[in-house]
Design a protein around this motif. Structure first.
Motif, PDB file in Angstrom:
ATOM      1  N   GLU A 120       0.798  -1.320  -0.122  1.00 23.54           N
ATOM      2  CA  GLU A 120      -0.002  -0.074  -0.215  1.00 23.54           C
ATOM      3  C   GLU A 120       0.746   1.196   0.054  1.00 23.54           C
ATOM      4  O   GLU A 120       0.430   2.326  -0.537  1.00 23.54           O
ATOM      5  CB  GLU A 120      -0.929   0.050   1.092  1.00 23.54           C
ATOM      6  N   GLN A 121       2.031   1.347   0.731  1.00 24.99           N
ATOM      7  CA  GLN A 121       2.878   2.287   0.593  1.00 24.99           C
ATOM      8  C   GLN A 121       3.252   2.559  -0.754  1.00 24.99           C
ATOM      9  O   GLN A 121       3.204   3.775  -1.234  1.00 24.99           O
ATOM     10  CB  GLN A 121       4.095   1.950   1.265  1.00 24.99           C
ATOM     11  N   ALA A 122       3.538   1.384  -1.454  1.00 22.35           N
ATOM     12  CA  ALA A 122       4.133   1.575  -2.990  1.00 22.35           C
ATOM     13  C   ALA A 122       2.975   2.104  -3.821  1.00 22.35           C
ATOM     14  O   ALA A 122       3.158   2.878  -4.662  1.00 22.35           O
ATOM     15  CB  ALA A 122       4.563   0.207  -3.397  1.00 22.35           C
ATOM     16  N   ALA A 123       1.840   1.744  -3.550  1.00 26.53           N
ATOM     17  CA  ALA A 123       0.658   2.126  -4.307  1.00 26.53           C
ATOM     18  C   ALA A 123       0.321   3.691  -4.058  1.00 26.53           C
ATOM     19  O   ALA A 123       0.160   4.434  -5.053  1.00 26.53           O
ATOM     20  CB  ALA A 123      -0.488   1.412  -4.016  1.00 26.53           C
ATOM     21  N   ASP A 138       5.651  -2.362  -7.618  1.00 25.11           N
ATOM     22  CA  ASP A 138       5.995  -3.938  -6.923  1.00 25.11           C
ATOM     23  C   ASP A 138       7.811  -4.055  -6.457  1.00 25.11           C
ATOM     24  O   ASP A 138       7.828  -4.294  -5.224  1.00 25.11           O
ATOM     25  CB  ASP A 138       6.016  -4.859  -8.089  1.00 25.11           C
ATOM     26  N   ALA A 139       8.405  -3.441  -7.362  1.00 25.20           N
ATOM     27  CA  ALA A 139       9.869  -3.454  -6.811  1.00 25.20           C
ATOM     28  C   ALA A 139      10.089  -2.357  -5.470  1.00 25.20           C
ATOM     29  O   ALA A 139      10.774  -2.719  -4.846  1.00 25.20           O
ATOM     30  CB  ALA A 139      10.630  -2.685  -8.030  1.00 25.20           C
ATOM     31  N   LEU A 140       9.232  -1.353  -5.583  1.00 23.04           N
ATOM     32  CA  LEU A 140       9.280  -0.476  -4.420  1.00 23.04           C
ATOM     33  C   LEU A 140       8.812  -1.170  -3.084  1.00 23.04           C
ATOM     34  O   LEU A 140       9.654  -1.378  -2.226  1.00 23.04           O
ATOM     35  CB  LEU A 140       8.472   0.727  -4.763  1.00 23.04           C
ATOM     36  N   ALA A 141       7.906  -1.917  -3.283  1.00 27.20           N
ATOM     37  CA  ALA A 141       7.092  -2.891  -2.036  1.00 27.20           C
ATOM     38  C   ALA A 141       8.366  -3.783  -1.776  1.00 27.20           C
ATOM     39  O   ALA A 141       8.526  -4.094  -0.591  1.00 27.20           O
ATOM     40  CB  ALA A 141       5.941  -3.371  -2.588  1.00 27.20           C
ATOM     41  N   ALA A 142       8.800  -4.403  -2.649  1.00 27.94           N
ATOM     42  CA  ALA A 142       9.750  -5.557  -2.532  1.00 27.94           C
ATOM     43  C   ALA A 142      10.870  -5.084  -1.704  1.00 27.94           C
ATOM     44  O   ALA A 142      11.477  -5.610  -0.768  1.00 27.94           O
ATOM     45  CB  ALA A 142      10.110  -6.257  -3.690  1.00 27.94           C
ATOM     46  N   ARG A 143      11.420  -3.856  -2.032  1.00 30.58           N
ATOM     47  CA  ARG A 143      12.868  -3.239  -1.616  1.00 30.58           C
ATOM     48  C   ARG A 143      12.386  -2.823  -0.182  1.00 30.58           C
ATOM     49  O   ARG A 143      13.406  -2.946   0.744  1.00 30.58           O
ATOM     50  CB  ARG A 143      13.050  -2.280  -2.532  1.00 30.58           C
ATOM     51  N   ILE A 168       6.131  14.131  -1.142  1.00 28.87           N
ATOM     52  CA  ILE A 168       6.409  12.702  -1.291  1.00 28.87           C
ATOM     53  C   ILE A 168       7.253  12.203  -0.325  1.00 28.87           C
ATOM     54  O   ILE A 168       6.982  11.176   0.572  1.00 28.87           O
ATOM     55  CB  ILE A 168       7.069  12.433  -2.630  1.00 28.87           C
ATOM     56  N   LEU A 169       8.150  13.101   0.072  1.00 29.64           N
ATOM     57  CA  LEU A 169       9.366  12.673   1.033  1.00 29.64           C
ATOM     58  C   LEU A 169       8.812  12.560   2.407  1.00 29.64           C
ATOM     59  O   LEU A 169       9.082  11.732   3.221  1.00 29.64           O
ATOM     60  CB  LEU A 169      10.542  13.763   0.978  1.00 29.64           C
ATOM     61  N   SER A 170       7.953  13.378   2.613  1.00 29.10           N
ATOM     62  CA  SER A 170       7.000  13.607   3.834  1.00 29.10           C
ATOM     63  C   SER A 170       6.448  12.362   4.007  1.00 29.10           C
ATOM     64  O   SER A 170       6.367  11.543   5.206  1.00 29.10           O
ATOM     65  CB  SER A 170       6.120  14.486   3.911  1.00 29.10           C
ATOM     66  N   ARG A 171       5.855  11.818   2.812  1.00 30.13           N
ATOM     67  CA  ARG A 171       5.047  10.349   3.076  1.00 30.13           C
ATOM     68  C   ARG A 171       6.042   9.148   3.481  1.00 30.13           C
ATOM     69  O   ARG A 171       5.930   8.440   4.149  1.00 30.13           O
ATOM     70  CB  ARG A 171       4.169  10.208   1.881  1.00 30.13           C
ATOM     71  N   PHE A 172       7.204   9.449   2.860  1.00 27.20           N
ATOM     72  CA  PHE A 172       8.188   8.361   2.917  1.00 27.20           C
ATOM     73  C   PHE A 172       8.594   8.296   4.573  1.00 27.20           C
ATOM     74  O   PHE A 172       8.666   7.495   5.249  1.00 27.20           O
ATOM     75  CB  PHE A 172       9.299   8.593   2.274  1.00 27.20           C
ATOM     76  N   GLN A 173       8.966   9.518   4.844  1.00 30.56           N
ATOM     77  CA  GLN A 173       9.046   9.854   6.505  1.00 30.56           C
ATOM     78  C   GLN A 173       8.182   9.079   7.201  1.00 30.56           C
ATOM     79  O   GLN A 173       8.403   8.523   8.393  1.00 30.56           O
ATOM     80  CB  GLN A 173       9.392  11.470   6.620  1.00 30.56           C
TER      81      GLN A 173
END
Length: 439
Positions: free
Chosen positions: A23-26, A40-45, A79-84
């Motif tokens: 869901e993060q990746a999505a 998918d690659a993001l989720a996997a990583r 976007i970065l804030s979401r990653f954080q």
RNA sequence: GGCAGGUUGCCCGAGUGGCCAAAGGGAGCGGACUGUAAAUCCGUCGGCUUAGCCUACGAAGGUUCGAAUCCUUCACCUGCCA
């Protein structure tokens, strides 16, 4: 409206750390123009970083030359804030070394030598302006000069030997410049490689940048691979168009930008002046609205049950609230309505004021910054844009001033033309408005 | 190093001795119309004490009654050749 803003603004600090990797990746994918190689690659990583018990590192390069920050810059920050908030590490690469080359994407000609103090200062200013969109206290800062200074020529040759020139020349802007005979320096060609060394240094998992950085980020992947690392993922955010509706991206040089330091009323107003077709992209890039919510809004506009302007007011409120808070946004909205819908100027608080009535109208207008020169004032007057306004009990009267009137002393003019009329006095110069302090 | 070409107003771009404050386009600005939207139309777009004057066509000099236009030098950019 208030509830809506309160709710959506609150989302900016929502903890996303419980969100499953897929869901993060999505979510990231839905808000980027390009996600490479795939969601998918993001989720996997993300999963694999967690399994190895190491942080997932997102990189973002910032330019320390001190350019004024505007809304366009806030897009990758969100976007970065979401990653954080998803619990990942965000590392800012301060490009003190790369600034010496100058990003060819921007083609800025002056490459000022920056002192350490300059960089500190610019960085502080940057943080302050962008802080509504990102929590800097929880991020890391690294200067690329720290490692780039130590790179040796053999190392550079070793890497560049494995990069075909044709790869750098894939860039359309480079090709155009070559075709147009405008020249291209070797340093510019090297820019993306230098930037890639940053990714290698921090062993980056993912890099965020504007879509204009896409090919630069490709190079980061390539160089990481050459260096024996797993190439980073790339998130390219869209560049928002400027407020002028010409299709050009928001930039300071075009003057079509919304500075983050602007007052609430100004931000609200600038967003309101944006063409309708930009409302949806702006929502997507600048707000925490969900796709489903945007779809409902779009449907209602299409069905005619929601006026496009009302939707735009929500957007303007959203952006204003993000920067200045919900209260300021509500106030900006009310004042906007007073000024442009009901046209009752007396209700508008944050108007500039003419305090000195002892000078000519021309001087007063120049002092307000509404015109650059006397000729400017004269022109506006000749074109019926210079007006004296008196307002009482919600009724208002506008008197057009001629170029000759503009030379008269303001106090005399007010006395001659408005004598006997009580109420609030205003000076209107084109779309700009100022209050005249009545004595 | 040799040879050739370029540098015009916010941007692009015309202009090869007077009619050039400099065509045209874009941006900007003002007006009408509107929702400070879009589209459209009109006007404007170096400065000033505005029938006039000043400053401007990379920089500095020069030729000429007169120069963005000719000459010299300088700076920067570009191409071709080596």
């Amino acid at each position: 409206m208030r509830e809506l803003l309160t709710e959506t603004t609150a989302r900016r600090s929502l903890d996303l750390s419980d969100l499953p990797p897929a869901e993060q990746a999505a979510l990231i994918a839905a808000r980027s123009q390009q996600l490479q190689p795939s969601a998918d690659a993001l989720a996997a990583r993300i999963v694999s970083a967690a399994e190895k018990g190491r942080p997932f590192v997102a990189k973002f390069g910032i330019d320390p030359t001190g350019a004024e920050v505007h809304l366009g810059h806030s897009v990758p920050m969100q976007i970065l804030s979401r990653f954080q908030r998803m619990g990942h590490d965000v590392v800012f690469i301060v490009g003190d070394m790369t600034a010496k080359i100058g990003d060819p994407s921007g083609r800025s000609d002056d490459r000022p030598a920056l002192t350490d103090e300059d960089i500190e200062h610019n960085l502080a200013t940057y943080r302050e302006q962008v802080s509504p969109f990102f929590d800097f206290d929880r991020a890391h800062f690294r200067r690329n000069g720290d490692w780039l200074r130590k790179i040796t020529l053999p190392e550079i040759i070793g890497i560049t030997a494995q990069i075909p020139v044709s790869m750098s020349l894939q860039r359309e802007d480079f090709r155009k410049r070559l075709d147009a005979g405008q020249g291209l320096s070797l340093a510019e060609l090297m820019y993306s490689i230098v930037m890639a060394l940053d990714s290698v240094e921090i062993n980056c998992d993912l890099e965020v940048g504007g879509i204009d950085q896409f090919l630069n980020m490709q190079m980061c992947r390539k160089v990481m691979e050459i260096s024996g690392q797993v190439p980073e993922l790339v998130v390219a955010t869209s560049l928002i168009e400027g407020t002028d509706g010409t299709g050009a991206k928001m930039s300071k040089s075009k003057g079509n930008y919304v500075p983050l330091t602007a007052a609430p009323g100004e931000i609200f107003g600038k967003i309101m002046s944006v063409p309708d077709r930009l409302v949806e992209p702006y929502f997507r890039a600048l707000s925490e609205w969900l796709d489903a919510e945007l779809a409902v809004a779009a449907e209602r506009v299409a069905a005619g049950t929601l006026h496009p302007m009302d939707l735009k007011k929500v957007l303007a409120g959203e952006v204003t609230a993000a920067i200045h808070g919900v209260d300021a946004a509500m106030k900006a909205r009310d004042e906007f309505a007073a000024r442009f819908s009901r046209r009752t100027f007396a209700e508008v608080d944050d108007l500039p004021t003419v305090a000195d009535l002892g000078v000519s109208v021309t001087e007063a207008v120049k002092a307000l910054g509404f015109a650059a020169s006397n000729g400017d004032v004269r022109r506006v007057a000749q074109q019926n844009g210079l007006r004296l306004v008196v307002e009482a009990d919600g009724e208002q009267e506008q008197l057009s001033l001629t170029a000759d009137d503009a030379r008269a002393v303001l106090a005399d003019l007010v006395k001659d033309r408005l004598d006997g009329k009580t109420g609030d006095y205003f000076l209107k110069v084109g779309r700009k408005l100022a209050r005249i302090r009545a004595d």
